[in-house]
Design an enzyme around this catalytic site. Structure first.
Site, PDB file in Angstrom:
ATOM      1  N   HIS A 225       0.876  -1.182   0.000  1.00 60.44           N
ATOM      2  CA  HIS A 225       0.000   0.000   0.000  1.00 60.44           C
ATOM      3  C   HIS A 225       0.912   1.230   0.000  1.00 60.44           C
ATOM      4  CE1 HIS A 225      -3.497   2.378   0.633  1.00 60.44           C
ATOM      5  NE2 HIS A 225      -3.802   2.073   1.883  1.00 60.44           N
ATOM      6  N   HIS A 264      -2.080  -2.453  -9.656  1.00 60.16           N
ATOM      7  CA  HIS A 264      -3.100  -1.806  -8.839  1.00 60.16           C
ATOM      8  C   HIS A 264      -4.342  -2.675  -8.813  1.00 60.16           C
ATOM      9  CE1 HIS A 264      -5.602   1.309  -7.118  1.00 60.16           C
ATOM     10  NE2 HIS A 264      -4.479   1.917  -6.802  1.00 60.16           N
ATOM     11  N   ASP A 315       2.983   5.611  -6.867  1.00 58.41           N
ATOM     12  CA  ASP A 315       4.215   5.578  -6.068  1.00 58.41           C
ATOM     13  C   ASP A 315       5.476   5.558  -6.931  1.00 58.41           C
ATOM     14  OD1 ASP A 315       2.960   5.531  -3.506  1.00 58.41           O
ATOM     15  OD2 ASP A 315       2.281   3.514  -4.006  1.00 58.41           O
TER      16      ASP A 315
END
Ligand code: COA
Length: 381
Positions: A225, A264, A315
């Site tokens: 995460h 994802h 990210d």
């Protein structure tokens, strides 16, 4: 023992709709993310993070007057108590900043006389308090562990500027602040992700907002995460040079390694935030002489999309962007908290408006029922 045919197990709750929410939506066709109907890339382009926070809590963007009143409130709440500063000083110097932040937020709840008041008005006040104090906690904790004096917040600075001021002792070039501010907008909200769902689950027992945020921070820390932004930078540093990137990714593919910053649960054809955040990362690379990281990421991303059809997530550009801004890697996920506190608290308030205790079921696959033997007759298993 497998589940009976009539029961479908949704591992990781994949594909399960557990409630309605008006806060944000991912449009599958375009992979676009909206907050209360506004595409996040437009928010990042036209608004400061404070306006986005207001939107997430009120459902509408603020007028100039509303923003001024909101910012006045936030700026007045930035200081942390001497007691909390003392707590920060007691922490092990090598504790992860997400662990110290989690404990500090829990301490804020103990300090706040309004903690148990679950009315919308009190929860809004507490949300603003957390939004204002979390950057101060992160910067103070960082400086204390370096043996430096914490720097007090400045009320004349925006949230992004103030964080740089408290962390480095100075505010950088406006382009750097802009990139940081945009990253906060991109990180602010994302539906029923693991940490938000954790927060909603905690408050669904009619617990309170600090408990929910403390749990959410624990959930965000994991590398699947929020912790992925740190993991991405560790990976890039491990690769080290552009010339080594192709061999590294080929080896990762051949050995079916998990490559951080890719994949994802919701986006299957690319995350629409990525091209916009990549633009800001490339800006940072120009300003801070970080072309090498751009080149390495290009090789990883092209190869991974081509060979596996898996796209980078947010990210991927954020990790090296924060690194180029000068932040230490263990601070990357706490910075995510500076932003996501807004989405979490918006969801906590939404959950409380029409609450139902979270209580899913499991299919039992343990040993069949058996009698308890007195201790004198038990044999070691
Ligand atoms: N690296 C290598 N393989 C990956 C991958 C990655 N980053 N992400 C997905 N895959 C693979 C899976 O191993 C799986 O392969 P398989 O079918 O051969 O078993 C396949 O792609 C499908 O992925 P799936 O496991 O269904 O994805 P998920 O929805 O369960 O997981 C994540 C989503 C985010 C947990 C996963 O993509 C991941 O671990 N990414 C890396 C961590 C990360 O960047 N997290 C931040 C998310 S915003």
């Amino acid at each position: 023992m497998t589940a009976p045919a009539e029961i479908k197990i949704a591992k990781g709750l994949a594909g399960v709709h557990s409630d309605t929410s008006r806060v944000s939506k991912v449009f599958d066709e375009t992979n676009t993310l909206t907050y209360f109907g506004y595409p996040v890339q437009e928010l990042a382009e036209h608004c400061r993070f404070e306006e986005v926070a207001y939107l997430l809590w009120h459902g509408e963007l603020p007028t100039d007057e509303q923003l001024k009143a909101f910012e006045k409130q936030e700026r007045a709440e930035r200081a942390i108590s001497p007691q909390l500063l003392e707590v920060l000083k007691q922490f092990r110097k090598d504790a992860h900043p997400m662990d110290t932040l989690r404990t500090a937020v829990s301490f804020l709840g103990v300090e706040d006389p309004e903690a148990a008041d679950n009315s919308k008005a009190a929860n809004l006040r507490k949300s603003i308090r957390m939004m204002a104090k979390i950057p101060t906690i992160i910067a103070a904790d960082f400086r204390i562990r370096k043996g430096q004096q914490p720097i007090a917040p400045k009320a004349e600075l925006t949230m992004a500027e103030n964080f740089f001021h408290m962390y480095f002792g100075e505010v950088p070039d406006a382009k750097v602040v802009r990139c940081f501010d945009a990253s906060l907008t991109f990180y602010a909200e994302h539906g029923f992700n693991a940490s938000t769902f954790t927060a909603r689950t905690i408050v669904s027992s009619l617990s309170e907002i600090y408990a929910a945020v403390t749990g959410a921070i624990g959930s965000l820390k994991g590398p699947l995460h929020g912790g992925a932004n740190e993991a991405v930078m560790h990976m890039l540093l491990q690769i080290g040079e552009t010339s080594k990137a192709q061999a590294w990714i080929d080896d990762a593919l051949a050995n079916k390694k998990l490559v951080m910053g890719f994949g994802h649960r919701v986006y299957r054809n690319g995350d629409s935030r990525v091209p916009y955040m990549t633009h800001y990362f490339h800006e940072m690379a120009k300003i801070k002489n970080g072309q090498k990281w751009v080149e390495i990421e290009d090789i990883l991303s092209k190869t991974f999309i081509e060979k596996k059809g898996i796209h980078p997530n947010l990210d991927f550009p954020v990790g090296p962007a924060y690194y180029l801004m000068g932040f230490e890697i263990p601070i990357f996920t706490p910075i995510f908290v500076i932003s996501r506190i807004t989405g979490w608290t918006a969801h906590i308030m939404e959950q409380l408006e029409d609450n139902k205790l979270m209580r899913p079921l499991s299919v039992y696959n343990g040993v069949p029922q058996r009698p308890v033997q007195p201790i004198s007759k038990r044999k070691a298993a």
